[in-house]
Design a protein around this motif. Structure first.
Motif, short mmCIF file in Angstrom:
data_model
loop_
_atom_site.label_atom_id
_atom_site.label_comp_id
_atom_site.label_asym_id
_atom_site.label_seq_id
_atom_site.Cartn_x
_atom_site.Cartn_y
_atom_site.Cartn_z
N ASN A 148 -5.80 -51.34 72.71
CA ASN A 148 -4.89 -51.60 71.59
C ASN A 148 -5.69 -52.33 70.52
O ASN A 148 -5.47 -53.51 70.24
CB ASN A 148 -3.68 -52.41 72.04
N ILE A 149 -6.64 -51.59 69.91
CA ILE A 149 -7.60 -52.19 68.97
C ILE A 149 -7.40 -51.57 67.59
O ILE A 149 -7.36 -50.34 67.46
CB ILE A 149 -9.05 -51.96 69.42
N LEU A 150 -7.31 -52.39 66.59
CA LEU A 150 -7.16 -51.90 65.22
C LEU A 150 -8.44 -51.17 64.80
O LEU A 150 -9.56 -51.63 65.06
CB LEU A 150 -6.89 -53.06 64.26
N VAL A 151 -8.27 -50.01 64.16
CA VAL A 151 -9.41 -49.20 63.75
C VAL A 151 -10.21 -49.90 62.66
O VAL A 151 -9.66 -50.41 61.69
CB VAL A 151 -8.93 -47.82 63.23
N SER A 152 -11.52 -49.92 62.86
CA SER A 152 -12.45 -50.41 61.83
C SER A 152 -13.80 -49.75 62.07
O SER A 152 -14.06 -49.27 63.19
CB SER A 152 -12.59 -51.93 61.85
N GLN A 153 -14.64 -49.73 61.06
CA GLN A 153 -15.95 -49.11 61.22
C GLN A 153 -16.78 -49.77 62.32
O GLN A 153 -17.32 -49.07 63.18
CB GLN A 153 -16.70 -49.12 59.89
N PRO A 154 -16.91 -51.10 62.35
CA PRO A 154 -17.71 -51.73 63.42
C PRO A 154 -17.16 -51.46 64.82
O PRO A 154 -17.94 -51.29 65.77
CB PRO A 154 -17.63 -53.23 63.07
N ILE A 155 -15.83 -51.41 64.96
CA ILE A 155 -15.24 -51.16 66.27
C ILE A 155 -15.63 -49.78 66.78
O ILE A 155 -16.05 -49.62 67.94
CB ILE A 155 -13.69 -51.29 66.21
N ILE A 156 -15.51 -48.78 65.93
CA ILE A 156 -15.85 -47.40 66.35
C ILE A 156 -17.32 -47.30 66.69
O ILE A 156 -17.71 -46.69 67.71
CB ILE A 156 -15.46 -46.40 65.26
N GLU A 157 -18.18 -47.89 65.87
CA GLU A 157 -19.62 -47.83 66.14
C GLU A 157 -19.97 -48.55 67.43
O GLU A 157 -20.82 -48.08 68.20
CB GLU A 157 -20.39 -48.46 64.97
N ASP B 41 4.92 -42.63 51.55
CA ASP B 41 3.93 -43.59 52.00
C ASP B 41 2.71 -42.86 52.53
O ASP B 41 2.82 -41.91 53.31
CB ASP B 41 4.50 -44.46 53.12
N PRO B 42 1.51 -43.29 52.14
CA PRO B 42 0.30 -42.65 52.64
C PRO B 42 0.09 -42.94 54.11
O PRO B 42 0.67 -43.87 54.67
CB PRO B 42 -0.81 -43.28 51.78
N THR B 43 -0.74 -42.14 54.76
CA THR B 43 -1.02 -42.36 56.16
C THR B 43 -1.61 -43.75 56.37
O THR B 43 -2.38 -44.24 55.55
CB THR B 43 -2.01 -41.29 56.68
N THR B 44 -1.25 -44.39 57.49
CA THR B 44 -1.76 -45.72 57.77
C THR B 44 -3.12 -45.68 58.45
O THR B 44 -3.76 -46.72 58.61
CB THR B 44 -0.77 -46.49 58.66
N ASP C 125 -4.27 -33.68 56.14
CA ASP C 125 -3.71 -33.20 57.40
C ASP C 125 -2.87 -34.25 58.10
O ASP C 125 -2.05 -33.91 58.96
CB ASP C 125 -4.85 -32.76 58.33
N LEU C 126 -3.04 -35.51 57.75
CA LEU C 126 -2.28 -36.58 58.39
C LEU C 126 -0.98 -36.89 57.66
O LEU C 126 -0.18 -37.68 58.15
CB LEU C 126 -3.13 -37.86 58.48
#
Length: 260
Positions: free
Chosen positions: A157-166, A113-116, A258-259
């Motif tokens: 406890n926030i799901l990773v997304s581009q807008p969240i990180i920005e 399984d690929p990294t999540t 690496d993951l």
């Protein structure tokens, strides 16, 4: 011939071999891709020469190498002090029940399984922040549990997304100071204070953000991505070292590798 029979291989022998395999795997993870691998090879060569001189009864050479080997344990502690520290931390903080536990680190025991972790979203956010010279420090957790750092910031406890990180690293955001820690595609903490490396010589153009990235990747097996506030440069750090890459596509591929 009786001593070579397969039935003489006891269950405890299997456990012994398995534990040695785990130990060698951890040592390999520590020294892979670092200058320590060359030191390790050098020590191995000295050991083999020491055994050879003993076997050939070369008294003078043997006495020289024997003297070296008698203080070898002290030399190992001095030379490999960072690796020994990291090894003990790796053993003590490995997430036994996690997705990448010690058993699944072995090829024949883990699935394909690929990294999540959404690496593409992370890199896309870094690209956008780099274009506006928005400083950022992102730490991606691997085998070592970083819960001991989350209490220095704000647990999330926030799901990773581009807008969240920005939005986290937006200059007027109350969360933009410090680092964020990502584990299993979730931002688990923001405004985290990381240990800063003051010993390693890094170029003067890099500030505290990059020293913190060096520090956390030296002390744990985490990965770090830093975006410079001065020039918008994106840096990738692993094992306390800057990893070179040509473009963000190559960087994305490196992190995904690496993951796994």
């Amino acid at each position: 011939m009786d001593n070579l029979q397969l039935w003489d291989f006891r269950f405890i022998d299997f456990v012994d071999v398995f534990l040695v395999a785990i130990l060698l795997y951890y040592i390999y993870k520590l020294v892979k891709g670092t200058v320590a691998i060359n030191i390790f090879i050098g020590i191995l060569i000295v050991y083999l020469v020491w055994r050879l001189t003993d076997y050939l009864n070369m008294v003078m050479l043997y006495s020289i190498f024997d003297g070296f080997m008698k203080v070898g344990i002290i030399a190992l502690i001095v030379v490999f002090q960072p690796e020994i520290r990291k090894f003990l931390l790796m053993v003590g903080s490995t997430k036994i029940g996690g997705k990448r536990n010690i058993f699944k680190n072995f090829k024949f025991l883990k699935n394909d399984d690929p990294t999540t972790t959404d690496v593409d979203a992370i890199i896309n956010a870094c690209n956008r922040m780099a274009s506006t010279n928005t400083g950022a420090l992102i730490v991606i957790e691997r085998n070592n549990n970083l819960d001991f750092l989350t209490n220095t910031g704000d647990e999330m406890n926030i799901l990773v997304s581009q807008p969240i990180i920005e939005s986290i690293f937006f200059k007027n955001s109350p969360l933009h100071d410090g680092a964020i820690i990502i584990d299993n595609n979730v931002v688990k903490a923001t405004r985290v204070i990381l240990p800063v490396n003051n010993e390693k010589n890094i170029p003067e153009r890099f500030g505290l953000r990059h020293r913190a990235a060096v520090g956390i990747t030296e002390k744990t097996d985490a990965l770090a991505i830093a975006v410079s506030e001065e020039n918008g440069q994106i840096s990738y750090l692993k094992n306390g070292e800057f990893v070179m890459f040509k473009d963000t596509d190559e960087l994305t591929a490196k992190i995904k590798e690496d993951l796994t």
